[in-house]
Scaffold this motif. Structure first.
Motif, PDB file in Angstrom:
ATOM      1  N   GLU A  59       6.849  -5.593   7.975  1.00  0.00           N
ATOM      2  CA  GLU A  59       7.155  -4.859   9.204  1.00  0.00           C
ATOM      3  C   GLU A  59       5.935  -4.121   9.730  1.00  0.00           C
ATOM      4  O   GLU A  59       5.679  -4.105  10.947  1.00  0.00           O
ATOM      5  CB  GLU A  59       8.317  -3.906   8.941  1.00  0.00           C
ATOM      6  CG  GLU A  59       9.625  -4.641   8.687  1.00  0.00           C
ATOM      7  CD  GLU A  59      10.698  -3.777   8.059  1.00  0.00           C
ATOM      8  OE1 GLU A  59      10.526  -2.531   8.032  1.00  0.00           O
ATOM      9  OE2 GLU A  59      11.702  -4.340   7.575  1.00  0.00           O
ATOM     10  N   ASP A  88       6.410   9.612  -0.122  1.00  0.00           N
ATOM     11  CA  ASP A  88       7.858   9.770  -0.189  1.00  0.00           C
ATOM     12  C   ASP A  88       8.286  10.078  -1.607  1.00  0.00           C
ATOM     13  O   ASP A  88       7.880   9.396  -2.556  1.00  0.00           O
ATOM     14  CB  ASP A  88       8.521   8.471   0.300  1.00  0.00           C
ATOM     15  CG  ASP A  88      10.034   8.487   0.160  1.00  0.00           C
ATOM     16  OD1 ASP A  88      10.622   9.576   0.275  1.00  0.00           O
ATOM     17  OD2 ASP A  88      10.624   7.408  -0.061  1.00  0.00           O
ATOM     18  N   GLY A 135      12.536   7.962   2.208  1.00  0.00           N
ATOM     19  CA  GLY A 135      11.559   7.453   3.158  1.00  0.00           C
ATOM     20  C   GLY A 135      11.834   6.028   3.573  1.00  0.00           C
ATOM     21  O   GLY A 135      11.327   5.564   4.601  1.00  0.00           O
ATOM     22  N   GLY A 136      12.637   5.320   2.783  1.00  0.00           N
ATOM     23  CA  GLY A 136      13.015   3.960   3.126  1.00  0.00           C
ATOM     24  C   GLY A 136      14.301   3.867   3.921  1.00  0.00           C
ATOM     25  O   GLY A 136      14.726   2.763   4.281  1.00  0.00           O
ATOM     26  N   SER A 137      14.936   4.993   4.193  1.00  0.00           N
ATOM     27  CA  SER A 137      16.124   4.986   5.043  1.00  0.00           C
ATOM     28  C   SER A 137      15.717   4.616   6.468  1.00  0.00           C
ATOM     29  O   SER A 137      14.537   4.692   6.829  1.00  0.00           O
ATOM     30  CB  SER A 137      16.784   6.363   5.026  1.00  0.00           C
ATOM     31  OG  SER A 137      15.924   7.329   5.651  1.00  0.00           O
ATOM     32  N   HIS A 157       8.824  -3.748   3.934  1.00  0.00           N
ATOM     33  CA  HIS A 157       8.028  -2.801   4.712  1.00  0.00           C
ATOM     34  C   HIS A 157       6.632  -3.329   5.010  1.00  0.00           C
ATOM     35  O   HIS A 157       6.073  -3.063   6.080  1.00  0.00           O
ATOM     36  CB  HIS A 157       7.948  -1.473   3.967  1.00  0.00           C
ATOM     37  CG  HIS A 157       9.250  -0.747   3.900  1.00  0.00           C
ATOM     38  ND1 HIS A 157       9.526   0.225   2.950  1.00  0.00           N
ATOM     39  CD2 HIS A 157      10.373  -0.851   4.654  1.00  0.00           C
ATOM     40  CE1 HIS A 157      10.743   0.686   3.128  1.00  0.00           C
ATOM     41  NE2 HIS A 157      11.280   0.054   4.150  1.00  0.00           N
ATOM     42  N   THR A 200       7.902   6.860   9.345  1.00  0.00           N
ATOM     43  CA  THR A 200       6.690   6.381   8.668  1.00  0.00           C
ATOM     44  C   THR A 200       5.889   5.465   9.590  1.00  0.00           C
ATOM     45  O   THR A 200       4.662   5.612   9.728  1.00  0.00           O
ATOM     46  CB  THR A 200       7.065   5.641   7.373  1.00  0.00           C
ATOM     47  OG1 THR A 200       7.674   6.547   6.463  1.00  0.00           O
ATOM     48  CG2 THR A 200       5.837   5.027   6.714  1.00  0.00           C
ATOM     49  N   GLN A 240       0.018  -0.474   0.650  1.00  0.00           N
ATOM     50  CA  GLN A 240       1.298  -0.101   0.048  1.00  0.00           C
ATOM     51  C   GLN A 240       1.049   0.036  -1.443  1.00  0.00           C
ATOM     52  O   GLN A 240       0.730  -0.938  -2.123  1.00  0.00           O
ATOM     53  CB  GLN A 240       2.365  -1.156   0.312  1.00  0.00           C
ATOM     54  CG  GLN A 240       3.717  -0.819  -0.311  1.00  0.00           C
ATOM     55  CD  GLN A 240       4.797  -1.836   0.022  1.00  0.00           C
ATOM     56  OE1 GLN A 240       4.605  -2.734   0.831  1.00  0.00           O
ATOM     57  NE2 GLN A 240       5.961  -1.689  -0.604  1.00  0.00           N
ATOM     58  N   TRP A 270      12.004   5.464   7.547  1.00  0.00           N
ATOM     59  CA  TRP A 270      11.045   4.387   7.748  1.00  0.00           C
ATOM     60  C   TRP A 270      10.538   4.361   9.190  1.00  0.00           C
ATOM     61  O   TRP A 270       9.356   4.110   9.429  1.00  0.00           O
ATOM     62  CB  TRP A 270      11.668   3.049   7.363  1.00  0.00           C
ATOM     63  CG  TRP A 270      10.695   1.912   7.505  1.00  0.00           C
ATOM     64  CD1 TRP A 270      10.833   0.792   8.266  1.00  0.00           C
ATOM     65  CD2 TRP A 270       9.415   1.798   6.866  1.00  0.00           C
ATOM     66  NE1 TRP A 270       9.732  -0.008   8.159  1.00  0.00           N
ATOM     67  CE2 TRP A 270       8.838   0.582   7.300  1.00  0.00           C
ATOM     68  CE3 TRP A 270       8.703   2.598   5.976  1.00  0.00           C
ATOM     69  CZ2 TRP A 270       7.587   0.147   6.872  1.00  0.00           C
ATOM     70  CZ3 TRP A 270       7.452   2.174   5.544  1.00  0.00           C
ATOM     71  CH2 TRP A 270       6.908   0.968   5.989  1.00  0.00           C
ATOM     72  N   ARG A 271      11.409   4.647  10.158  1.00  0.00           N
ATOM     73  CA  ARG A 271      10.941   4.731  11.543  1.00  0.00           C
ATOM     74  C   ARG A 271       9.887   5.820  11.687  1.00  0.00           C
ATOM     75  O   ARG A 271       8.849   5.632  12.334  1.00  0.00           O
ATOM     76  CB  ARG A 271      12.133   4.983  12.466  1.00  0.00           C
ATOM     77  CG  ARG A 271      11.810   4.695  13.940  1.00  0.00           C
ATOM     78  CD  ARG A 271      11.317   5.930  14.689  1.00  0.00           C
ATOM     79  NE  ARG A 271      12.367   6.909  14.881  1.00  0.00           N
ATOM     80  CZ  ARG A 271      12.135   8.135  15.347  1.00  0.00           C
ATOM     81  NH1 ARG A 271      10.891   8.532  15.627  1.00  0.00           N
ATOM     82  NH2 ARG A 271      13.122   8.991  15.488  1.00  0.00           N
TER      83      ARG A 271
END
Length: 583
Positions: free
Chosen positions: A385, A472, A557-559, A382, A566, A362, A563-564
């Protein structure tokens, strides 16, 4: 001793009308004091000296008027697209500027001032009249950010003097390290500077510019000034990197006298600290933690920094019983073989060192700060996860990021493409050499904004190491992004170094698997930055994935959907299986 002019007895109002600066007396009569050329105007703020003998009026140049447009394709409540526009200056654009003009109050006569020391301002601010009205000072930040000065104008002669002159070969980090304090009842000023190679405080004669001494010094940094006590002549500081053997990014508190004596460390535990002062300033609550150490609260005495007692300590055992695992801190040498590079590892809760695991970094390499977490958290968003999907996730602060030495930071100068990758790759290889179970043939990387620029650059410059990337809302060409952030690190004027750092220009070098994500309504980074990469990849006949989120803003991209996508992308490309496939 110079004779000073007394304040005029008759009230006079200074006002502007178009290009004219006027003086109006109580009977309504007006006199033109100065007229500006076409394209210039006067601001409405006049700064009078404390004795009323002089005043400063400000000449202004308006700057550019660039507008960014985007189409909201799917507005709620309508089937028709909507065009949006907003002002947004980009690197190289004309900027608003202002310059001080000096006048006598009694006669309205202008006292000529040479602009040689402040001719091309990015900003002129922190303006101040000396209490006796003898001089007017301000901080001049030159466009390009290699020159910052404390300029003094003599009220009687108009002579401009650089009391402090920071003029270096690379950037002056005005966004994080510009700090000035005029000591009350004295001509002294306290000033923050990296002139020694490390960010420290200096005591300077505000009239002559003579350096009276270093307030702090050494191979560590002052991060913030929390409090200044002119009566006691002491400072309360946040410092980092001062404790040998400790993570140099951990924040500690200290007190020091203006003359550099009496340095007292107010915190000492190996972690990052927050301090809350008691109302009488005799004691403080010290809350500290580390990514691998749960929070502790202590009561400390401010006179000597001694711990009075421990008030509380979080117990992570119940958390650990669920299978939770704290991130692991890891240090390895960087590209030069000598500089320590610090990072953390997020391990899967079911990590098995006997089998290979893909690795994901990251990344966010923006030079304005460091970015690896330092405080305790039960969940690291993230990173946590992805780790639970069987990835070893790492976060690293390579060279070019902030709050180490000036040389460490300067790697980013006119070179945002570097992103610290030589340090990151060396760190990852060192990690794999000491920790079995890491598969460096399957390394992914993801980031947003500047991190999006970094993530794509990994595949352009280091596609032999990084195999998959999610980028993103990236600022992929620094000429297309916001003016202040990019000119701070890439400077001005625009030159070939901007093109050298452009992902658009070098898109044809793409290796590996790429997912680009952009929100069509991003007002932070122009969405055209991503679409220009798309255009370059299409023209280069490169395969890639693109996700455009209608109505999405910065960081789409973090929505939940972004994110799903990604996570699914990395499962497919690095685990080489279909997400959520039946066993």
């Amino acid at each position: 001793e110079r004779r000073r002019e007394r304040a005029p007895e008759t009230p006079r109002e200074i006002l502007s009308r178009g290009r004219e600066l006027l003086r109006r007396t109580a009977d309504g009569a007006e006199t033109v004091l100065a007229t500006l050329p076409e394209g210039r105007n006067w601001s409405n703020d006049v700064v009078r000296s404390p004795d009323g003998a002089h005043f400063i009026a400000w000449e202004r140049a308006p700057g550019g008027e660039r507008v960014v447009n985007y189409v909201e394709s799917s507005p709620r409540g309508s089937v028709h697209p909507v065009l949006h526009s907003y002002p947004y200056l980009k690197p190289g654009d004309p900027i608003p500027q202002r310059w001080p003009r000096l006048f006598e109050s009694a006669t309205g006569r202008e006292i000529p001032v040479s602009r040689e020391l402040f001719d091309n301002p990015w900003s002129i601010h922190r303006e101040r009249w000396a209490p006796d009205g003898s001089r007017f000072t301000f901080v001049y930040n030159q466009r390009g950010h290699t020159v910052v000065r404390l300029v003094s104008l003599d009220a009687l002669t108009g002579k401009a003097t650089a009391v402090i002159d920071e003029n270096g070969p690379t950037f002056f980090d005005y966004a994080a390290k510009l700090w000035l304090h005029h000591v009350e009842g004295s001509d002294e000023v306290l000033w923050m500077s990296e002139r020694s190679g490390w960010n420290h405080l200096w005591r300077i004669d505000g009239r002559t510019g003579a350096v009276l001494g270093a307030v702090t010094s050494g191979e560590w940094v002052v991060k913030r000034v929390v409090d200044v006590d002119d009566a006691r002549r002491e400072l309360l500081l946040v410092v980092a990197g001062r404790n040998p053997g400790e993570d140099p990014y951990h924040e500690h508190f200290a007190r020091v006298n203006f003359d550099g004596t009496g340095f007292v460390a107010l915190t000492d535990a190996d972690g990052s600290h927050e301090l809350e002062l008691s109302p009488d300033r005799r004691f403080a609550l010290d809350r500290w933690s580390r990514v691998d150490h749960a929070p502790v609260v202590e009561l400390r005495r401010l006179s000597d920094g001694a711990k009075v007692l421990e008030l509380g300590r979080a117990d992570p055992r119940a958390l650990a019983a669920t299978g939770w695992r704290a991130p692991e801190r890891f240090v390895a040498k960087g590209r030069d073989g000598t500089t320590d590079i610090h990072g953390i590892v997020h391990w899967p809760s079911n990590f098995d060192p006997s089998r290979p695991h893909p690795v994901i970094e990251q990344i966010y390499a923006g030079p304005h700060d460091f970015h690896v977490p330092k405080e305790f958290r039960a969940h690291h968003g993230h990173a946590s996860e992805l780790a639970e999907l069987g990835f070893v996730v790492v976060q690293i602060d390579g060279m070019g990021t902030n709050w180490r030495s000036k040389a460490f930071h300067d790697v980013a100068w006119k070179n945002l493409a570097d992103s610290g990758f030589p340090d990151r790759i060396a760190w990852l290889r060192a990690l794999a050499s000491t920790h079995p179970g890491l598969d460096l043939t399957r390394v992914g990387i993801f980031g947003g904004s500047a991190g999006g620029q970094n993530a794509l650059r990994a595949l352009l410059d280091h596609g032999d190491f990084y195999r998959a990337a999610v980028a993103d809302c990236g600022c992929h060409d620094n000429r297309v992004d916001k003016i202040w952030w990019n000119e701070l690190w890439m400077s001005w004027p625009i030159g070939p170094h901007y093109e050298a750092s452009s992902n658009v220009v070098h898109a044809s070098r793409l290796q590996g698997d790429l997912l680009l994500i952009v929100g069509e309504a991003d007002r932070n980074v122009d969405p055209a930055s991503t679409m220009q990469v798309v255009d370059a990849l299409v023209r280069a006949d490169k395969d890639f994935d693109l996700l455009v989120i209608p109505g999405g803003g910065h960081g789409s991209g973090g929505s939940p959907y972004g994110w799903r996508r990604t996570m699914d992308f990395f499962v497919r490309k690095l685990h080489r299986v279909e997400p959520r496939a039946a066993e």
